[in-house]
Design an enzyme around this catalytic site. Structure first.
Site, PDB file in Angstrom:
ATOM      1  N   TYR A  35       0.844  -1.203   0.000  1.00 36.52           N
ATOM      2  CA  TYR A  35       0.000   0.000   0.000  1.00 36.52           C
ATOM      3  C   TYR A  35       0.882   1.256   0.000  1.00 36.52           C
ATOM      4  CZ  TYR A  35      -3.624   3.327   1.410  1.00 36.52           C
ATOM      5  OH  TYR A  35      -4.486   4.389   1.454  1.00 36.52           O
ATOM      6  N   LYS A  55       1.254   4.063  -3.021  1.00 36.33           N
ATOM      7  CA  LYS A  55       0.902   5.477  -2.863  1.00 36.33           C
ATOM      8  C   LYS A  55       2.102   6.379  -3.175  1.00 36.33           C
ATOM      9  CE  LYS A  55      -3.418   4.833  -1.856  1.00 36.33           C
ATOM     10  NZ  LYS A  55      -4.436   5.213  -2.844  1.00 36.33           N
TER      11      LYS A  55
HETATM   12  N1  LIG Z   1      -9.704   6.078   4.398  1.00 38.11           N
HETATM   13  C1  LIG Z   1      -8.506   6.558   4.699  1.00 38.11           C
HETATM   14  O1  LIG Z   1      -8.151   6.737   5.868  1.00 38.11           O
HETATM   15  C2  LIG Z   1      -7.557   6.923   3.577  1.00 38.11           C
HETATM   16  C3  LIG Z   1      -6.385   7.634   3.882  1.00 38.11           C
HETATM   17  C4  LIG Z   1      -5.506   7.962   2.851  1.00 38.11           C
HETATM   18  C5  LIG Z   1      -5.804   7.585   1.542  1.00 38.11           C
HETATM   19  N2  LIG Z   1      -6.939   6.882   1.284  1.00 38.11           N
HETATM   20  C6  LIG Z   1      -7.211   6.498  -0.103  1.00 38.11           C
HETATM   21  O2  LIG Z   1      -8.404   7.132  -0.515  1.00 38.11           O
HETATM   22  C7  LIG Z   1      -9.056   6.334  -1.505  1.00 38.11           C
HETATM   23  C8  LIG Z   1     -10.481   6.079  -1.085  1.00 38.11           C
HETATM   24  O3  LIG Z   1     -10.478   5.478   0.187  1.00 38.11           O
HETATM   25  P1  LIG Z   1     -11.824   5.222   1.021  1.00 38.11           P
HETATM   26  O4  LIG Z   1     -11.430   5.095   2.439  1.00 38.11           O
HETATM   27  O5  LIG Z   1     -12.849   6.203   0.619  1.00 38.11           O
HETATM   28  O6  LIG Z   1     -12.172   3.739   0.486  1.00 38.11           O
HETATM   29  P2  LIG Z   1     -13.552   2.925   0.456  1.00 38.11           P
HETATM   30  O7  LIG Z   1     -13.164   1.504   0.674  1.00 38.11           O
HETATM   31  O8  LIG Z   1     -14.592   3.541   1.338  1.00 38.11           O
HETATM   32  O9  LIG Z   1     -14.010   3.127  -1.069  1.00 38.11           O
HETATM   33  C9  LIG Z   1     -13.248   2.626  -2.123  1.00 38.11           C
HETATM   34  C10 LIG Z   1     -14.186   2.378  -3.315  1.00 38.11           C
HETATM   35  O10 LIG Z   1     -13.359   1.870  -4.380  1.00 38.11           O
HETATM   36  C11 LIG Z   1     -14.050   0.801  -5.015  1.00 38.11           C
HETATM   37  N3  LIG Z   1     -13.088  -0.112  -5.641  1.00 38.11           N
HETATM   38  C12 LIG Z   1     -12.251  -0.982  -5.034  1.00 38.11           C
HETATM   39  N4  LIG Z   1     -11.579  -1.690  -5.953  1.00 38.11           N
HETATM   40  C13 LIG Z   1     -12.001  -1.251  -7.172  1.00 38.11           C
HETATM   41  C14 LIG Z   1     -11.686  -1.600  -8.515  1.00 38.11           C
HETATM   42  N5  LIG Z   1     -10.793  -2.574  -8.785  1.00 38.11           N
HETATM   43  N6  LIG Z   1     -12.313  -0.950  -9.509  1.00 38.11           N
HETATM   44  C15 LIG Z   1     -13.211   0.023  -9.256  1.00 38.11           C
HETATM   45  N7  LIG Z   1     -13.557   0.387  -8.011  1.00 38.11           N
HETATM   46  C16 LIG Z   1     -12.954  -0.248  -6.984  1.00 38.11           C
HETATM   47  C17 LIG Z   1     -14.818   0.123  -3.882  1.00 38.11           C
HETATM   48  O11 LIG Z   1     -15.898  -0.648  -4.389  1.00 38.11           O
HETATM   49  C18 LIG Z   1     -15.260   1.332  -3.045  1.00 38.11           C
HETATM   50  O12 LIG Z   1     -16.529   1.820  -3.463  1.00 38.11           O
HETATM   51  C19 LIG Z   1      -8.188   5.078  -1.651  1.00 38.11           C
HETATM   52  O13 LIG Z   1      -7.310   5.229  -2.741  1.00 38.11           O
HETATM   53  C20 LIG Z   1      -7.436   5.026  -0.343  1.00 38.11           C
HETATM   54  O14 LIG Z   1      -6.231   4.314  -0.451  1.00 38.11           O
HETATM   55  C21 LIG Z   1      -7.827   6.553   2.260  1.00 38.11           C
END
Ligand SMILES: NC(=O)c1ccc[n+]([C@@H]2O[C@H](COP(=O)([O-])OP(=O)(O)OC[C@H]3O[C@@H](n4cnc5c(N)ncnc54)[C@H](O)[C@@H]3O)[C@@H](O)[C@H]2O)c1
Length: 259
Positions: free
Chosen positions: A158, A162
Site C-alpha cells: 500500500y 501510494k
Molecule cells: N480512508 C482513509 O483513511 C484513507 C487515507 C488515505 C488515503 N486513502 C485512499 O483514498 C481512496 C479512497 O479510500 P476510502 O477510504 O474512501 O475507500 P472505500 O473503501 O470507502 O471506497 C473505495 C471504493 O473503491 C471501489 N473499488 C475498489 N476496488 C475497485 C476496482 N478494482 N475498480 C473500481 N472500483 C474499486 C470500492 O468498491 C469502493 O466503493 C483510496 O485510494 C485510499 O487508499 C484513504
C-alpha cells in the site's frame, strides 16, 4: 455536511473512480453540488448505482485494473456529456494480507499495486487525451500521507503504491502543464470511515496510538477531503499543479503534538 457556497463547476464533467463509498462518494456529492455532471465509476454495482442516483449522475461499472474498461469509462463520459474536465482517480484498497514485508506474499503485493497504482496509470493514460484535445483539465489522483511518512505498522505494498501515485502525479503535472492539464496528488491523512471506526471500536488503544500523532486530534471526515477535491477540480486552483496536496490534519508536519 459542509455548506456549499459556489457554482464553480457548472457544466463540467467529473469522472470519479471508487465513487461508491467513502472519499469518492463524498466527492461525487460535493462535485455535483457545485454543478458538475458526475460519472460514478465503481466495481460494486449496488454502491455505485446508489451513489449515482443520489447525485443525479451516471453509473459506469468499472474494474480499474482492466485497461479496456478504463478506456471505455472516459469514452462513455465524453459521449454522454460531451467532455471530460475532471478525473478523480481515487479507487484503492488496503487488504489485511498486506502488512510487513516479512509476511506479505507476492499475490497480495501485486493485487495492491494493480488496484492502487496501475489503475492510476490507466486512468491518467485514458483521461488525458480528452483533456489535451480540449486544452484544459484537472486530474486528481488519490495518494496518501503514507507516501510521505513511514509507519511501524506497515502495509508495505500500500505505502509503495501510494509513493508511486505521488511520483507519477508530479511527473504528469510537469509534463502537461503547458497544455492546460493540471495533475495533483491528494494525500489524505487517516479518514473516519466505517472500517476505521469498527477497527478502533474493537481496540481503543490502537486508535489512541494513532490519534496522538494528529495535531488536530481527530481523523478527517470524508467531506473534508471532498472539499479539497472540489477545489483542485476547479479554476480556483489554477496555479496548483504537480503538488503533494496534503489534507492530513497536520500529521506530516508534526514532531510533538498538543496535549
Ligand atoms: N480512508 C482513509 O483513511 C484513507 C487515507 C488515505 C488515503 N486513502 C485512499 O483514498 C481512496 C479512497 O479510500 P476510502 O477510504 O474512501 O475507500 P472505500 O473503501 O470507502 O471506497 C473505495 C471504493 O473503491 C471501489 N473499488 C475498489 N476496488 C475497485 C476496482 N478494482 N475498480 C473500481 N472500483 C474499486 C470500492 O468498491 C469502493 O466503493 C483510496 O485510494 C485510499 O487508499 C484513504
Amino acid at each position: 455536511m459542509l455548506e456549499v457556497v459556489s457554482n464553480r463547476l457548472q457544466g463540467r464533467t467529473a469522472v470519479v473512480t471508487g465513487a461508491g463509498s467513502g472519499i469518492g462518494r463524498a466527492s461525487a456529492r460535493r462535485l455535483a453540488a457545485e454543478g458538475a455532471h458526475v460519472v460514478v465509476a465503481d466495481i460494486d454495482p449496488a454502491a455505485g448505482k446508489a451513489a449515482a442516483d443520489e447525485v443525479g449522475g451516471l453509473f459506469v461499472s468499472v474494474d480499474v485494473t482492466v485497461e479496456e474498461e478504463v478506456k471505455q469509462l472516459y469514452e462513455v463520459a465524453r459521449e454522454t456529456f460531451g467532455r471530460v474536465d475532471i478525473a478523480f482517480n481515487n479507487a484503492g484498497i488496503s487488504p489485511p494480507e498486506d502488512g510487513s514485508i516479512l509476511s506479505t506474499g507476492l499475490d497480495a503485493w501485486r493485487r495492491v499495486q494493480d488496484v492502487n497504482l496501475t489503475s492510476v496509470y490507466y486512468c491518467c493514460k485514458y483521461a488525458l487525451p480528452h483533456m489535451l484535445e480540449a486544452g484544459k483539465g484537472s486530474i486528481i489522483n488519490t495518494a496518501s500521507f503514507v507516501a510521505v511518512m513511514g509507519a511501524a505498522t506497515s502495509q508495505i505494498s500500500y505505502s509503495a503504491s501510494k509513493g508511486g501515485v505521488l511520483a507519477m502525479s508530479r511527473e504528469l503535472g510537469v509534463e502537461f502543464a503547458r497544455q492546460g492539464v493540471r495533475v495533483n496528488a491528494l494525500c489524505p491523512g487517516p479518514v473516519n470511515t466505517p472500517l476505521l471506526q469498527e477497527l478502533f471500536a474493537a481496540d481503543p488503544e490502537r486508535a489512541a496510538r494513532r490519534l496522538v500523532h494528529v495535531p488536530l486530534g481527530r481523523f478527517a471526515e470524508p467531506e473534508e477531503l471532498a472539499a479539497a477535491v472540489a477545489f483542485l477540480a476547479s479554476d480556483d486552483s489554477s496555479f496548483i499543479t504537480a503538488s503533494t496536496f496534503l489534507v492530513d490534519g497536520g500529521i506530516s508536519g508534526a514532531y510533538v503534538t498538543p496535549v
